[in-house]
Design an enzyme around this catalytic site. Structure first.
Site, PDB file in Angstrom:
ATOM      1  N   ASN B 111      36.343  33.096  35.175  1.00 29.11           N
ATOM      2  CA  ASN B 111      35.072  33.407  34.492  1.00 29.11           C
ATOM      3  C   ASN B 111      35.275  33.728  33.016  1.00 29.11           C
ATOM      4  O   ASN B 111      34.562  33.210  32.161  1.00 29.11           O
ATOM      5  CB  ASN B 111      34.377  34.639  35.108  1.00 29.11           C
ATOM      6  CG  ASN B 111      34.537  34.719  36.597  1.00 29.11           C
ATOM      7  OD1 ASN B 111      35.656  34.721  37.094  1.00 29.11           O
ATOM      8  ND2 ASN B 111      33.418  34.794  37.307  1.00 29.11           N
ATOM      9  N   ASP B 141      40.522  33.899  43.399  1.00 30.81           N
ATOM     10  CA  ASP B 141      39.369  34.656  43.899  1.00 30.81           C
ATOM     11  C   ASP B 141      38.238  33.768  44.418  1.00 30.81           C
ATOM     12  O   ASP B 141      37.386  34.237  45.156  1.00 30.81           O
ATOM     13  CB  ASP B 141      38.818  35.557  42.791  1.00 30.81           C
ATOM     14  CG  ASP B 141      39.751  36.704  42.472  1.00 30.81           C
ATOM     15  OD1 ASP B 141      40.479  37.128  43.384  1.00 30.81           O
ATOM     16  OD2 ASP B 141      39.763  37.161  41.316  1.00 30.81           O
ATOM     17  N   LEU B 296      51.993  38.565  45.892  1.00 29.81           N
ATOM     18  CA  LEU B 296      52.561  37.497  46.729  1.00 29.81           C
ATOM     19  C   LEU B 296      51.492  36.464  47.079  1.00 29.81           C
ATOM     20  O   LEU B 296      51.763  35.276  47.170  1.00 29.81           O
ATOM     21  CB  LEU B 296      53.152  38.075  48.014  1.00 29.81           C
ATOM     22  CG  LEU B 296      54.310  39.070  47.848  1.00 29.81           C
ATOM     23  CD1 LEU B 296      54.709  39.626  49.214  1.00 29.81           C
ATOM     24  CD2 LEU B 296      55.508  38.435  47.167  1.00 29.81           C
TER      25      LEU B 296
END
Lengths: 405, 405
Positions: B111, B141, B296
């Site tokens: 974003n 995300d 990770l």
């Protein structure tokens, strides 16, 4: 024909089930036992009569089970009483085994399980009972004496090395990256943390410092190490073992301990966060991150070492082959014959010699400053990481099979 | 012939470098630009003149770089001033680009990077400058609007699903297993935590409960969920997003926040440890463990999704193909054409529509109790996890290549 039983104990590994399957397959070949029983949840479950017939399970399930991480027969951390205190449990267990015509008991585990194996072997011997107890080594910690290494270690080492490399790159993308602390398991020994030295870039370990329990932790030296390196390259990548101790033998993160387990071991956690605070307090930088690999390092079958899976299988197979009354109370062990080509053989050692002993990471393989692994160790680690397993998958996620759910 | 430049921004992913390589390869095909420059450390580095000629790098290094996690060109979290406040940085940047005869700037990011792309595009347009700014989406995300999903998400989702499955088995080996809480990233949205629903055994998610930021967290309900399930099966496996919020919009673990980043985002951490304490305080059991997957989940190239790598590559290639002055300030986006067979196409959307917006996990895909993902979501996730990459390795550890070290 008599029967045998196999059970698992202690902390899981990625390859512990492969030993069960190795034993099962070897019995199909040698036809030594009529049935191979599986004891669920180790001694604790067997005492409750939780026993299944592994010989009757379809091949497809057994094959999936071999490539499943965690103790697929269930595990326990059950400490048997000393024979001198009470023989009640011993008699109960032997009674259960006798009813199933079981003449050999295979126990897969680490130091504590070898203690159990030795105790049971001695009890059977002293009472002239027709039952043999054989230990099969297993621990990601690689801390068992009288074996070159333990099944489970190679896969854990591979996950640690791979994750160290990946975390290093991930934590190096900015102009100001700060300090990263990666924490591995290893309560008493530094084998797991040391394996991070296999994460290399441009022929050098990506970890600037690796700290092990084998060298006493000195806060002043640590701060000095970190400060110097941070001034030099504006970034420091540190790998640390959870079992780090100070010169007086106390765990660095002992203040953080939650409880003691049934064997009286202190439950650790938090050394990386402790060191993070040490660095913050020192004023070197405010950009400090800590990451615990946690249980991922012992269950990452998706990136396991095929050599490790094969050796776990062989340990199971060889233990069945070599099991006999005169080997009662013995453990199968791996002997490294050569590095190139990598060759191993299997032999037996008395379980009571293994039990409650600890194989430390060689101090010769730690540099003089106590903060890095020397090249001699690379040759030891290298062969243990070989090969990648092909897993059963469904929708590109592994398909695993255990017998406790 | 003019030149172009590509740079990376924001948090790394496992596949962000694949977009750079896709663009590079497409340019070799179309010969649209003389040189493809790489800006190191995003806008921040470019403003310092840190620019390399990617066209001059040997193929072998580029191929290795494609299969390297983390931003191999380096990244930044640099917030440009609003044009109204000051145009100094804009002029400086455009001057640097002009000197290298750069007419197109590709910015890979989330974003905030699309905000930068939109601002730069607008500045160029308003000042009639001959330079085009194009955004390429990237974020684990998966929270960008106007794209079916974002490159980087599939690999993260796959690591989360695989690790959830492996951690579940690892934490289920004893007779008394207690409660396990696994924490994923996802500051604003629950896509990452939700992907844990793909970890299944016997056709059911192994996670008893999955909590997302999209449903307000209610402590009373949470304790009730956990208590009921623990009484039922003596074990509870919970997956939780770091961005969990209460009904008033506050982060559940906000008390644990360390700092705010340069975009004013609260740095999170510790929701799993917070919930651990909630459970301990409730008296349900003392056996509660928490694990943060941490970085990770965004750097595990060793278990990445090949589809994700390919789509990142295609996003780079398509952005080069579609780059033109009339598309200044646009971002390439992925459109899902069909699920079986899985087919996608690429189109352009205005970067300012994407910028500073958030795509939430659909509330329709969360069950009524707000603690589990419904089956509708499986179809969305499934295709994104396909395939395993073959990595360059040395001694069975991946060999990676970045241009900042």
């Amino acid at each position: 024909m008599p029967n045998c039983i196999i059970a698992q104990s202690g902390g899981p590994t990625a390859v512990i089930n492969s030993s069960v399957v190795g034993l099962l397959r070897e019995n199909q070949k040698l036809n030594k036992f009529e049935k191979v029983y599986g004891g669920l949840n180790g001694i604790e479950g067997i005492l409750k009569g939780n026993i299944i017939d592994l010989s009757a399970i379809p091949d497809e399930d057994i094959n999936k089970f071999q490539y499943t991480p965690s103790s697929g027969l269930g595990s326990c951390r059950y400490k048997m009483k000393n024979i001198e205190t009470s023989t009640e449990e011993y008699d109960k267990l032997l009674d259960i085994l006798k009813k199933l015509d079981i003449t050999t008991f295979f126990y897969i585990g680490g130091n504590d399980s070898m203690d159990t194996t030795a105790k049971l072997g001695r009890y059977a011997r002293e009472n002239s009972l027709d039952i043999t107890f054989i230990g099969i080594p297993k621990t990601i910690d690689n801390d068992l004496m009288y074996t070159d290494h333990t099944p489970g270690f190679g896969s854990a080492a591979k996950f640690i090395a791979t994750s160290t490399l990946e975390a290093y790159f991930d934590s190096s993308v900015y102009i100001n990256n700060g300090i990263f602390i990666l924490e591995t398991m290893g309560r008493d020994t530094g084998w797991l943390a040391a394996s991070a030295c296999m994460a290399q870039y441009n022929d050098k370990p990506v970890a600037d410092f690796i700290y092990l329990p084998e060298k006493p932790f000195d806060k002043i030296n640590f701060i000095e190490d970190v400060r110097r390196k941070f001034e030099e390259q504006n970034q420091v990548f540190i790998v640390v073992s959870e079992g780090l101790r100070t010169a007086d033998g106390k765990f660095v993160a002992e203040f953080d301990c939650v409880s003691q387990d049934t064997f009286g071991h202190t439950q650790l956690g938090g050394v990386s966060n402790f060191l993070r605070q040490v660095i913050l307090d020192s004023g070197i930088t405010t950009r400090v991150k800590a990451l615990e690999l946690g249980i991922l390092q012992r269950c990452a079958m998706h990136s396991a070492s095929q050599i490790d899976i094969n050796e776990a299988f062989n340990a199971g197979a060889e233990s069945l082959k070599l099991a006999s009354p005169e080997n009662n109370g013995y453990m199968i062990s791996i002997k490294r014959e050569s590095n190139s080509p990598y060759k191993t053989s299997y032999e037996l050692v008395a379980a009571d010699k293994v039990a409650n002993n600890v194989k430390y990471f060689p101090v010769d393989w730690i540099n003089e400053n106590g903060n890095q692994i020397t090249k001699e160790a690379y040759k030891y680690f290298e062969p243990l990481l070989q090969g990648v397993p092909t897993l059963y998958t469904l929708n590109n996620i592994p398909q695993y099979k255990v017998f406790t759910k």
